[in-house]
Motif scaffolding. Structure first.
Motif, PDB file in Angstrom:
ATOM      1  N   ARG A  99      24.297  49.462  29.971  1.00 24.82           N
ATOM      2  CA  ARG A  99      23.356  50.409  29.380  1.00 24.82           C
ATOM      3  C   ARG A  99      23.576  51.816  29.952  1.00 24.82           C
ATOM      4  O   ARG A  99      23.613  52.805  29.211  1.00 24.82           O
ATOM      5  CB  ARG A  99      21.918  49.962  29.616  1.00 24.82           C
ATOM      6  CG  ARG A  99      20.885  50.851  28.909  1.00 24.82           C
ATOM      7  CD  ARG A  99      19.499  50.235  28.944  1.00 24.82           C
ATOM      8  NE  ARG A  99      19.007  50.019  30.288  1.00 24.82           N
ATOM      9  CZ  ARG A  99      18.805  48.835  30.837  1.00 24.82           C
ATOM     10  NH1 ARG A  99      19.060  47.737  30.153  1.00 24.82           N
ATOM     11  NH2 ARG A  99      18.347  48.721  32.067  1.00 24.82           N
ATOM     12  N   ASP A 102      22.157  44.479  29.676  1.00 21.00           N
ATOM     13  CA  ASP A 102      22.854  44.617  30.949  1.00 21.00           C
ATOM     14  C   ASP A 102      22.693  46.042  31.488  1.00 21.00           C
ATOM     15  O   ASP A 102      23.081  47.012  30.814  1.00 21.00           O
ATOM     16  CB  ASP A 102      24.337  44.304  30.769  1.00 21.00           C
ATOM     17  CG  ASP A 102      25.104  44.477  32.065  1.00 21.00           C
ATOM     18  OD1 ASP A 102      25.856  45.464  32.177  1.00 21.00           O
ATOM     19  OD2 ASP A 102      24.935  43.647  32.970  1.00 21.00           O
ATOM     20  N   CYS A 144      29.803  51.613  35.150  1.00 16.81           N
ATOM     21  CA  CYS A 144      29.873  50.162  35.357  1.00 16.81           C
ATOM     22  C   CYS A 144      30.884  49.801  36.439  1.00 16.81           C
ATOM     23  O   CYS A 144      30.666  48.865  37.221  1.00 16.81           O
ATOM     24  CB  CYS A 144      30.193  49.447  34.046  1.00 16.81           C
ATOM     25  SG  CYS A 144      31.701  50.005  33.230  1.00 16.81           S
TER      26      CYS A 144
END
Length: 492
Positions: free
Chosen positions: A265, A261, A220
């Motif tokens: 994920r 998202d 992320c």
């Protein structure tokens, strides 16, 4: 990093990148931090319609890369010994369809990562593709303290060359493991990592463990950094990551299904598989193609074996453990590809695969690609156009094998990608090209002139007779198995 492989992984996520939509269309490609430049040189050889650029701050790397490309008479590749900042600010670069950075992003400073993001923001076309690999958490978390200890040991032995410093660090780590140190007790898998480390070249270990800059990412966070360059995560570039059944339990699959998202994920997925290294594809402007366009593109995609048919393995190691592949699917699939490269559409049009179905064949091919047994292949016209430049590069690599084992690959105009070929295979193919009647004798003359001997099962074969017996065994294997395979890939 090869365009055909990037395109296949994107199609699995229902993305058709502009750069790959028309195989005959010219495109521009850049590699940032190209090292010795072999991969990017192969990309130039396999894609004569492309114009390729690459940089590396080490001038020795660039001199060697230019020498290789010049020897192969490749006119569509350009090398620069620029820093990222210098490369960014050049006024003689085009806008790029594809930018790749492998083994770079985790191993440079934040300042240089920002320069790369500026490069992608300014130089990558809308619709362009970026491939990036990087180290990730949580997989690296247990080993990070081991790296810190290695750095401290290396810093204390600056008078020694780097390989000796690495050996000292490994010796101490081995001692700690043997005394059942708490760190190793709490992290039992580190013993396997330490054992694997000792088999790597010291140059690789220096890059991975002793580099001054070394950043571990969560996916992320890497995605957020790439978003600064207007890039969106599109797909993993590792084929096995597209097949949930070999990576995730049913319960884990359900957890991921409930996460909307994409960045979260993928990050949670990394926790499921304990990911430590990611290969990701980002796009500047992500548009999904329709499901029908995706199916048509995948049905028409050709595939080829990347190892002799006899070498097919029906067992694979994946995050869920060892997986036994179904012989009723994989055996006839391998038989079909052993005849010739072909598309899914061709394979399911006739027996014995007619009743298997598109989805099952696609999943099997994806798993075989992840195991290094199959590769996406170029269209016939592309392969024909790529063959002259691939032949020239292969000739240079074969000639290099006379004195070195440092580039154990050849380039296939059929797959448009590299194929592993150790020095013995390269020298035997060189003997075939030079019409030498005795492959083993040809290779032995080269080795003995350099006072080299074969290492077999950890034992050096000392006498000429022992070496020739081993070489004759290898020559028989090469002639019977590898030569037909290399011919099918357009190499021999």
């Amino acid at each position: 990093m090869f365009p055909g492989i990037l395109n296949f992984n994107l199609l699995l996520k229902q993305v058709q990148a502009d750069a790959f939509a028309d195989p005959a269309k010219p495109f521009t490609y850049a590699e940032l931090g190209c090292g010795h430049g072999l991969t990017v040189t192969m990309i130039a050889a396999a894609n004569p319609q492309a114009v390729v650029y690459a940089n590396d701050f080490n001038p020795s790397h660039i001199v060697g890369a230019r020498k290789l490309a010049d020897a192969a008479k490749l006119k569509n590749i350009h090398f620069f010994d620029d820093s990222f900042e210098e490369f960014l600010n050049r006024d003689d670069l085009p806008a790029f369809d594809v930018v790749s950075l492998h083994g770079v992003y985790s191993w440079i400073s934040e300042e240089n990562r920002k320069l790369i993001r500026d490069f992608l923001r300014r130089r990558l076309k809308p619709g362009g593709v970026c491939y990036a690999s990087y180290n990730v958490l949580p997989g690296w978390a247990p080993a990070a303290p081991m790296r810190k200890l290695m750095i401290e040991i290396a810093e204390g032995e600056k008078a020694k060359p780097i390989p000796a410093r690495i050996d000292s660090a490994i010796d101490l780590l081995n001692s700690l493991q043997k005394t059942n140190a708490g760190y190793f007790k709490a992290n039992p898998l580190l013993g396997t990592r330490l054992e694997a480390m000792q088999k790597h070249s010291r140059n690789y270990l220096a890059h991975e463990y002793l580099n001054r800059d070394w950043t571990l990412f969560y996916h992320c966070d890497a995605a957020r950094e790439m978003a600064e360059a207007k890039l969106t995560f599109a797909a993993p570039a590792n084929a096995s990551d597209h097949v949930d059944v070999v990576n995730l339990t049913v319960d884990q699959q359900q957890i991921l299904t409930d996460i909307a998202d994409p960045a979260l994920r993928e990050t949670v997925r990394d926790f499921c598989v304990n990911q430590q290294f990611r290969r990701d594809i980002f796009l500047k402007g992500l548009l999904n193609c329709s499901s029908q366009e995706q199916v048509n593109a995948l049905l028409n995609q050709r595939f080829a074996l990347t190892l002799p048919r006899a070498g097919l393995s029906l067992k694979g190691n994946f995050p869920v453990g060892e997986v036994n592949l179904q012989p009723t699917v994989y055996e006839p699939l391998a038989d079909a590809l052993a005849e010739r490269p072909q598309s899914i559409r061709e394979m399911i049009s006739k027996e014995p695969l007619a009743g298997t179905g598109y989805q099952k064949i696609l999943q099997a091919l994806t798993i075989m690609i992840s195991m290094g047994q199959v590769s996406p292949a170029l269209a016939d016209k592309q392969a024909r156009e790529a063959k002259p430049s691939c032949d020239r590069l292969n000739a240079v690599l074969l000639e290099r094998a006379r004195t070195s084992a440092d580039m154990p690959y050849l380039i296939s105009p059929v797959t448009g990608s590299g194929v592993s070929a150790d020095r013995f295979s390269q020298l035997m193919l060189l003997a075939v090209r030079e019409n030498k009647p005795d492959l083993a004798d040809f290779v032995w003359q080269i080795l003995s002139a350099q006072n080299q001997r074969i290492l077999k099962d950890g034992v050096t074969l000392e006498t000429p007779e022992q070496n020739l017996v081993e070489l004759r065994n290898r020559a028989a294997d090469f002639t019977g198995k590898q030569m037909p395979f290399l011919k099918q890939l357009g190499i021999a």
